[in-house]
Design a protein around this motif. Structure first.
Motif, mmCIF file in Angstrom:
data_model
loop_
_atom_site.group_PDB
_atom_site.id
_atom_site.type_symbol
_atom_site.label_atom_id
_atom_site.label_comp_id
_atom_site.label_asym_id
_atom_site.label_seq_id
_atom_site.Cartn_x
_atom_site.Cartn_y
_atom_site.Cartn_z
ATOM 1 N N ARG A 51 19.150 40.166 -9.222
ATOM 2 C CA ARG A 51 18.811 39.894 -7.823
ATOM 3 C C ARG A 51 19.277 38.506 -7.436
ATOM 4 O O ARG A 51 19.479 37.635 -8.295
ATOM 5 N N ALA A 52 19.437 38.315 -6.158
ATOM 6 C CA ALA A 52 19.832 37.007 -5.649
ATOM 7 C C ALA A 52 18.851 35.948 -6.130
ATOM 8 O O ALA A 52 17.631 36.171 -6.122
ATOM 9 N N GLY A 53 19.387 34.824 -6.568
ATOM 10 C CA GLY A 53 18.566 33.753 -7.088
ATOM 11 C C GLY A 53 18.398 33.769 -8.597
ATOM 12 O O GLY A 53 17.969 32.769 -9.189
ATOM 13 N N ASP A 54 18.747 34.896 -9.209
ATOM 14 C CA ASP A 54 18.639 35.024 -10.664
ATOM 15 C C ASP A 54 19.759 34.282 -11.378
ATOM 16 O O ASP A 54 20.709 33.794 -10.742
ATOM 17 N N SER A 55 19.657 34.266 -12.698
ATOM 18 C CA SER A 55 20.672 33.637 -13.544
ATOM 19 C C SER A 55 21.174 34.638 -14.577
ATOM 20 O O SER A 55 20.487 35.596 -14.929
ATOM 21 N N LEU A 56 22.383 34.395 -15.048
ATOM 22 C CA LEU A 56 22.981 35.166 -16.128
ATOM 23 C C LEU A 56 23.772 34.220 -17.004
ATOM 24 O O LEU A 56 24.245 33.180 -16.536
ATOM 25 N N ARG A 57 23.928 34.613 -18.257
ATOM 26 C CA ARG A 57 24.795 33.876 -19.146
ATOM 27 C C ARG A 57 25.841 34.831 -19.702
ATOM 28 O O ARG A 57 25.489 35.784 -20.411
ATOM 29 N N LEU A 58 27.080 34.600 -19.367
ATOM 30 C CA LEU A 58 28.165 35.414 -19.872
ATOM 31 C C LEU A 58 28.732 34.783 -21.137
ATOM 32 O O LEU A 58 28.783 33.562 -21.269
ATOM 33 N N SER A 59 29.153 35.638 -22.044
ATOM 34 C CA SER A 59 29.763 35.181 -23.289
ATOM 35 C C SER A 59 31.153 35.772 -23.427
ATOM 36 O O SER A 59 31.431 36.863 -22.928
ATOM 37 N N CYS A 60 31.987 35.055 -24.130
ATOM 38 C CA CYS A 60 33.345 35.522 -24.406
ATOM 39 C C CYS A 60 33.632 35.209 -25.869
ATOM 40 O O CYS A 60 33.648 34.037 -26.266
ATOM 41 N N ALA A 61 33.828 36.253 -26.649
ATOM 42 C CA ALA A 61 34.124 36.100 -28.066
ATOM 43 C C ALA A 61 35.628 36.194 -28.285
ATOM 44 O O ALA A 61 36.271 37.139 -27.823
ATOM 45 N N ALA A 62 36.158 35.214 -28.990
ATOM 46 C CA ALA A 62 37.601 35.165 -29.248
ATOM 47 C C ALA A 62 37.883 35.427 -30.715
ATOM 48 O O ALA A 62 37.189 34.920 -31.599
ATOM 49 N N SER A 63 38.875 36.235 -30.949
ATOM 50 C CA SER A 63 39.312 36.471 -32.320
ATOM 51 C C SER A 63 40.676 35.831 -32.521
ATOM 52 O O SER A 63 41.370 35.527 -31.556
ATOM 53 N N GLY A 64 41.033 35.628 -33.750
ATOM 54 C CA GLY A 64 42.312 34.996 -34.021
ATOM 55 C C GLY A 64 42.125 33.550 -34.445
ATOM 56 O O GLY A 64 41.043 32.991 -34.354
ATOM 57 N N ARG A 65 43.211 32.973 -34.855
ATOM 58 C CA ARG A 65 43.163 31.616 -35.358
ATOM 59 C C ARG A 65 43.279 30.581 -34.240
ATOM 60 O O ARG A 65 43.674 30.891 -33.136
ATOM 61 N N SER A 66 42.935 29.387 -34.598
ATOM 62 C CA SER A 66 43.198 28.222 -33.742
ATOM 63 C C SER A 66 42.522 28.305 -32.391
ATOM 64 O O SER A 66 43.090 27.871 -31.385
ATOM 65 N N PHE A 67 41.308 28.832 -32.378
ATOM 66 C CA PHE A 67 40.565 28.888 -31.107
ATOM 67 C C PHE A 67 40.429 27.502 -30.504
ATOM 68 O O PHE A 67 40.499 27.324 -29.286
ATOM 69 N N SER A 68 40.228 26.510 -31.363
ATOM 70 C CA SER A 68 40.010 25.142 -30.878
ATOM 71 C C SER A 68 41.268 24.537 -30.260
ATOM 72 O O SER A 68 41.202 23.449 -29.685
ATOM 73 N N LEU A 69 42.398 25.213 -30.368
ATOM 74 C CA LEU A 69 43.634 24.738 -29.749
ATOM 75 C C LEU A 69 43.919 25.433 -28.419
ATOM 76 O O LEU A 69 45.013 25.300 -27.874
ATOM 77 N N HIS A 70 42.941 26.172 -27.926
ATOM 78 C CA HIS A 70 43.115 26.911 -26.678
ATOM 79 C C HIS A 70 42.161 26.417 -25.609
ATOM 80 O O HIS A 70 40.955 26.328 -25.846
ATOM 81 N N ALA A 71 42.703 26.115 -24.456
ATOM 82 C CA ALA A 71 41.854 25.929 -23.283
ATOM 83 C C ALA A 71 41.344 27.298 -22.858
ATOM 84 O O ALA A 71 42.026 28.310 -23.038
ATOM 85 N N MET A 72 40.159 27.342 -22.300
ATOM 86 C CA MET A 72 39.552 28.603 -21.882
ATOM 87 C C MET A 72 39.215 28.551 -20.400
ATOM 88 O O MET A 72 38.858 27.497 -19.868
ATOM 89 N N GLY A 73 39.306 29.691 -19.763
ATOM 90 C CA GLY A 73 38.990 29.759 -18.348
ATOM 91 C C GLY A 73 38.176 30.994 -18.018
ATOM 92 O O GLY A 73 38.167 31.967 -18.777
ATOM 93 N N TRP A 74 37.477 30.942 -16.903
ATOM 94 C CA TRP A 74 36.734 32.088 -16.377
ATOM 95 C C TRP A 74 37.223 32.368 -14.959
ATOM 96 O O TRP A 74 37.395 31.440 -14.156
#
Length: 123
Positions: free
Chosen positions: A12-35
């Motif tokens: 409902r309007a006014g509520d909150s949510l937390r979305l997650s994104c799981a990444a597989s593969g190497r070198s995740f820390s070398l990737h910028a991420m966007g939504w």
């Protein structure tokens, strides 16, 4: 790199949510991420981006102050906290990744995309 979003739902309007994104593969820390999100009949909209080490974030004007992007490189995860949701926030939410750099706000700048998770906000 493969990305899988989760955490969407109907709220409902006014509520909150937390979305997650799981990444597989190497070198995740070398990737910028966007939504991004896309509503029916509308263009894809930039929501936020986070740099490789999480130290720099940028947000779209429509969500600035309400949404927060974060990441946990140890878990290969990126998150989007959505607060004070309204009906205009409804849509499919996608995470995306871009190798190195930061500050990417255009969808075409990203290399890999998830399948999306639906968020529906009712009034």
């Amino acid at each position: 790199v493969q990305l899988v979003e989760s955490g969407g739902g109907s709220v409902r309007a006014g509520d909150s949510l937390r979305l997650s994104c799981a990444a597989s593969g190497r070198s995740f820390s070398l990737h910028a991420m966007g939504w991004f999100r896309q509503a029916p009949g509308k263009e894809r909209e930039f929501l936020g981006t986070i740099s490789m080490n999480g130290g720099v974030t940028h947000y779209g004007d429509s969500v600035k102050g309400r949404f927060t992007i974060s990441r946990d490189n140890a878990k290969n995860m990126v998150y989007l906290q959505l607060n004070n949701l309204n009906a205009d926030d409804s849509g499919i939410y996608y995470c995306a990744t871009r190798y190195v750099g930061s500050g990417w706000t255009v969808g075409s700048e990203y290399d890999h995309w998830g399948q999306g998770t639906q968020v529906t906000v009712s009034t």
